[in-house]
Design a protein around this motif. Structure first.
Motif, short mmCIF file in Angstrom:
data_model
loop_
_atom_site.label_atom_id
_atom_site.label_comp_id
_atom_site.label_asym_id
_atom_site.label_seq_id
_atom_site.Cartn_x
_atom_site.Cartn_y
_atom_site.Cartn_z
N GLY A 67 0.81 -1.21 0.00
CA GLY A 67 0.00 0.00 0.00
C GLY A 67 0.84 1.26 0.00
O GLY A 67 1.38 1.65 -1.03
N PRO A 68 0.99 1.89 1.14
CA PRO A 68 1.67 3.18 1.23
C PRO A 68 3.06 3.19 0.60
O PRO A 68 3.44 4.19 -0.02
CB PRO A 68 1.76 3.42 2.74
N ALA A 69 3.79 2.09 0.73
CA ALA A 69 5.17 2.09 0.26
C ALA A 69 5.33 1.57 -1.16
O ALA A 69 6.44 1.48 -1.68
CB ALA A 69 6.05 1.27 1.21
N ALA A 70 4.23 1.24 -1.79
CA ALA A 70 4.32 0.64 -3.13
C ALA A 70 4.96 1.59 -4.12
O ALA A 70 5.69 1.17 -5.03
CB ALA A 70 2.94 0.22 -3.60
N GLY A 71 4.69 2.88 -3.95
CA GLY A 71 5.24 3.87 -4.88
C GLY A 71 6.75 3.86 -4.93
O GLY A 71 7.35 4.12 -5.98
N ILE A 72 7.36 3.57 -3.80
CA ILE A 72 8.82 3.57 -3.74
C ILE A 72 9.38 2.48 -4.64
O ILE A 72 10.28 2.71 -5.44
CB ILE A 72 9.31 3.39 -2.29
N GLU A 94 7.80 11.98 0.32
CA GLU A 94 6.37 12.25 0.36
C GLU A 94 5.69 11.31 1.36
O GLU A 94 4.88 11.74 2.19
CB GLU A 94 5.78 12.06 -1.03
N LEU A 95 6.08 10.04 1.30
CA LEU A 95 5.50 9.07 2.23
C LEU A 95 5.88 9.39 3.68
O LEU A 95 5.05 9.37 4.58
CB LEU A 95 5.98 7.66 1.86
N LEU A 96 7.15 9.70 3.87
CA LEU A 96 7.66 9.92 5.24
C LEU A 96 7.03 11.12 5.93
O LEU A 96 6.98 11.18 7.15
CB LEU A 96 9.18 10.11 5.22
N ARG A 103 4.79 9.74 11.17
CA ARG A 103 6.07 10.15 10.58
C ARG A 103 7.04 8.98 10.52
O ARG A 103 7.06 8.16 11.43
CB ARG A 103 6.70 11.27 11.44
N GLY A 104 7.84 8.97 9.46
CA GLY A 104 8.88 7.96 9.34
C GLY A 104 8.44 6.73 8.58
O GLY A 104 7.30 6.63 8.13
N CYS A 105 9.37 5.79 8.44
CA CYS A 105 9.13 4.56 7.68
C CYS A 105 8.77 3.43 8.62
O CYS A 105 9.50 3.12 9.57
CB CYS A 105 10.38 4.21 6.88
N PHE A 106 7.66 2.78 8.34
CA PHE A 106 7.22 1.67 9.19
C PHE A 106 8.26 0.57 9.25
O PHE A 106 8.51 0.00 10.32
CB PHE A 106 5.89 1.13 8.66
N LEU A 107 8.90 0.27 8.13
CA LEU A 107 9.88 -0.81 8.11
C LEU A 107 11.09 -0.51 8.96
O LEU A 107 11.83 -1.39 9.36
CB LEU A 107 10.33 -1.10 6.67
N VAL A 108 11.31 0.78 9.23
CA VAL A 108 12.44 1.16 10.08
C VAL A 108 12.04 1.16 11.55
O VAL A 108 12.70 0.58 12.39
CB VAL A 108 12.98 2.55 9.68
N ALA A 173 12.58 12.29 9.60
CA ALA A 173 11.14 12.56 9.54
C ALA A 173 10.50 12.25 10.87
O ALA A 173 9.66 13.00 11.38
CB ALA A 173 10.50 11.73 8.42
N SER A 174 10.89 11.14 11.45
CA SER A 174 10.35 10.73 12.75
C SER A 174 10.69 11.75 13.83
O SER A 174 9.95 11.91 14.80
CB SER A 174 10.91 9.36 13.10
N SER A 175 11.80 12.44 13.65
CA SER A 175 12.20 13.45 14.63
C SER A 175 11.51 14.78 14.39
O SER A 175 11.68 15.71 15.17
CB SER A 175 13.72 13.67 14.58
N GLY A 176 10.79 14.89 13.28
CA GLY A 176 10.02 16.10 13.04
C GLY A 176 10.54 17.00 11.93
O GLY A 176 10.07 18.12 11.79
N ALA A 177 11.52 16.52 11.14
CA ALA A 177 12.04 17.35 10.06
C ALA A 177 10.95 17.62 9.02
O ALA A 177 10.08 16.78 8.80
CB ALA A 177 13.24 16.67 9.41
N SER A 178 11.01 18.77 8.40
CA SER A 178 10.00 19.13 7.41
C SER A 178 10.32 18.51 6.05
O SER A 178 11.43 18.04 5.80
CB SER A 178 9.96 20.65 7.25
#
Lengths: 195, 195
Positions: A67-72, A94-96, A103-108, A173-178
């Motif tokens: 789903g969400p990560a398919a674009g990558i 865009e996803l992150l 925020r961030g990547c689920f796989l991470v 991204a998880s830390s809040g970066a724009s």
DNA sequence: TGCTTTATGTACCATTTGATATAGAAAGGC
DNA sequence: GCCTTTCTATATCAAATGGTACATAAAGCA
């Protein structure tokens, strides 16, 4: 054979909601009450439809990748290696930073460090991340063969480099970066790409 | 005033052991039994010496920054911006893959995604990571002033880029990447550095 | 030798955890 | 209507969670 009482909830929709909980809080940080509340189903319904918490998490992994990560992953279809990397970064950012998602990547961040009982999930996540590295490497090998990537470039190293930047962007991204900040980071990273 | 019965364990040593547990399993993955067993002290001793689990974790953060990770910060003392980055990567990779430690960076994987009760620790970790980004930025600003970094380079963007690679390397290390692989990734990343 | 102070270890606490038993409700087939 | 099948909801389970009371032990000081 009779079909019994129909489900009152949509399985895919409930899985989507579960994914977001795991995505934001990680496997161990996601309690059953938090999951059932977000999924809007009762605990027995969850167990009947998804097995148990671990099995639900595994289904959430598939859902995320498809789903969400398919674009990558679809960015691998770009014409040149450089275009692939540009598109991977762009799509990932865009996803992150999509405000509809955590925020961030689920796989991470879904299970990066955890206790013994969740260790198999940690390894599963690492395996999923590695699958993308392999796909990138194969794409870059093709690019070398097709001549749009210098033959002295090592596809395996380049693939790992791209994944490294990607996972680093996830932490940012998880830390809040724009989004803008991540885009500038990606632009700098692209300067490392073979000419 | 009398001093009472002396401690039978070394506080710093116990903290080191606690750090390694948190480092490997994350905050939520580290149970009290796992902590006390690794620290080789009883539960009441832990609470008497460190307050509670959260307070122990906070002390572990300080211990990590001033101990294992101190070398990374000291890399800021190198003569040029490029030398700083080279040394940051080199020192980090050594830390990330040191067989005496858990794989990866504690500041990344100690509490990257977690439940509500640990959310303040998640933010604390992000704050600690950001402190390093700020330190890098200031160092690069100085480098621009001293002329060893092109004046059109944005110190803030470069600092975030270096941190991104660093955190990405942490994820790679946590996934099992070898030191050599990380070194090659870092070498590629360095190609992005302004000439 | 008491007396105070602090550390230790056992046993325990309330709460939360992931997971079910059981009873009732809603559908189809006869 | 009745039976079977499947889902839902309440109530509950045993185990694990973070955190303490309490009695005892070991030190310094008088």
């Amino acid at each position: 054979m009779s079909s019994g009482r129909p489900r009152e909830f949509n399985v895919e929709e409930a899985l989507d909601r579960a994914l977001k909980v795991f995505w934001r809080r990680g496997y161990e940080g996601s309690s059953l009450p938090a999951l059932t509340k977000a999924m809007r189903i009762s605990r027995p319904s969850l167990y009947a439809a998804f097995g148990n918490k671990e099995s639900l998490f595994r289904k959430a992994i598939d859902r995320y990748v498809e789903g969400p990560a398919a674009g990558i992953r679809s960015a691998l279809g770009e014409a040149t290696a450089r275009a692939v990397v540009e598109r991977v970064f762009c799509t990932s950012i865009e996803l992150l930073t999509d405000s509809r998602n955590p925020r961030g990547c689920f796989l991470v961040q879904g299970a990066l460090a955890c206790g013994d009982t969740a260790d198999c999930l940690r390894r599963e996540m690492a395996k999923r991340r590695d699958e993308f590295v392999v796909a990138l490497r194969e794409r870059f090998e093709r690019a070398v063969a097709e001549g749009d990537l210098a033959s002295n470039a090592d596809p395996a190293d380049l693939a790992r480099f791209v994944a490294t930047v990607l996972h680093g962007l996830s932490v940012q991204a998880s830390s809040g970066a724009s989004r803008r900040e991540l885009e500038r980071v990606a632009q700098i990273a692209l300067r490392a790409w073979p000419a």
